[in-house]
Design a protein around this motif. Sequence first.
Motif, short mmCIF file in Angstrom:
data_model
loop_
_atom_site.label_atom_id
_atom_site.label_comp_id
_atom_site.label_asym_id
_atom_site.label_seq_id
_atom_site.Cartn_x
_atom_site.Cartn_y
_atom_site.Cartn_z
N TYR A 41 0.81 -1.48 0.17
CA TYR A 41 -0.03 -0.03 -0.04
C TYR A 41 0.81 1.31 0.04
O TYR A 41 0.73 2.22 -0.69
N ILE A 57 2.15 1.93 -3.65
CA ILE A 57 1.20 2.21 -4.36
C ILE A 57 0.57 3.72 -4.05
O ILE A 57 0.63 4.47 -5.00
N PHE A 58 0.19 3.94 -2.69
CA PHE A 58 -0.60 5.00 -2.46
C PHE A 58 0.17 5.90 -1.62
O PHE A 58 -0.16 7.14 -1.39
N LEU A 77 -12.00 0.10 -3.33
CA LEU A 77 -10.84 0.61 -4.20
C LEU A 77 -11.66 0.31 -5.62
O LEU A 77 -12.29 -0.50 -5.88
N GLU A 135 -6.95 0.43 -9.10
CA GLU A 135 -6.08 0.28 -7.91
C GLU A 135 -5.89 -1.28 -7.68
O GLU A 135 -4.85 -1.59 -7.17
N ALA A 178 -1.71 6.14 -8.87
CA ALA A 178 -2.76 5.89 -7.77
C ALA A 178 -3.58 7.46 -7.57
O ALA A 178 -4.45 7.28 -7.48
#
Length: 126
Positions: free
Chosen positions: A54, A57-58, A80, A84, A123
């Motif tokens: 996570y 990605i975010f 999501l 995502e 993202a």
Amino acid sequence: MEWLILEKRNSKKEILEANKYRKYNRLKLTDAINKLPDSPHKRFKYKHYTDLIYKTIFGKTSKELKQERGIENKRCIDFLNAEELELIADLENKVAVLIEFGISYNEIKEKIKDISQPLKNIAWLI
């Protein structure tokens, strides 16, 4: 017109397909983690790897993402979109392979750091 394209891309069917793909890759990841040598902290490895994915990605842990999106008492993954979910599934697959090759958590963290900025940018656009 752009809104219609975005709506189509995130249709319920596509989200279900992306989640199916993610679940398959999540199973590969949890199987790889399960094969790691036993340790008193092994049960936390699932959370550590999930948060690593996570954050890559975010730029946030799952808990931070839930807070940002106002998700309470539910799984973040259920909120999501298809893109995502696919990003998560792809990275879960890569991490599972690295674990199976005997790469340590810290080495995996270093290896995927190189791809983290482009993923955060993607993202953010989603």
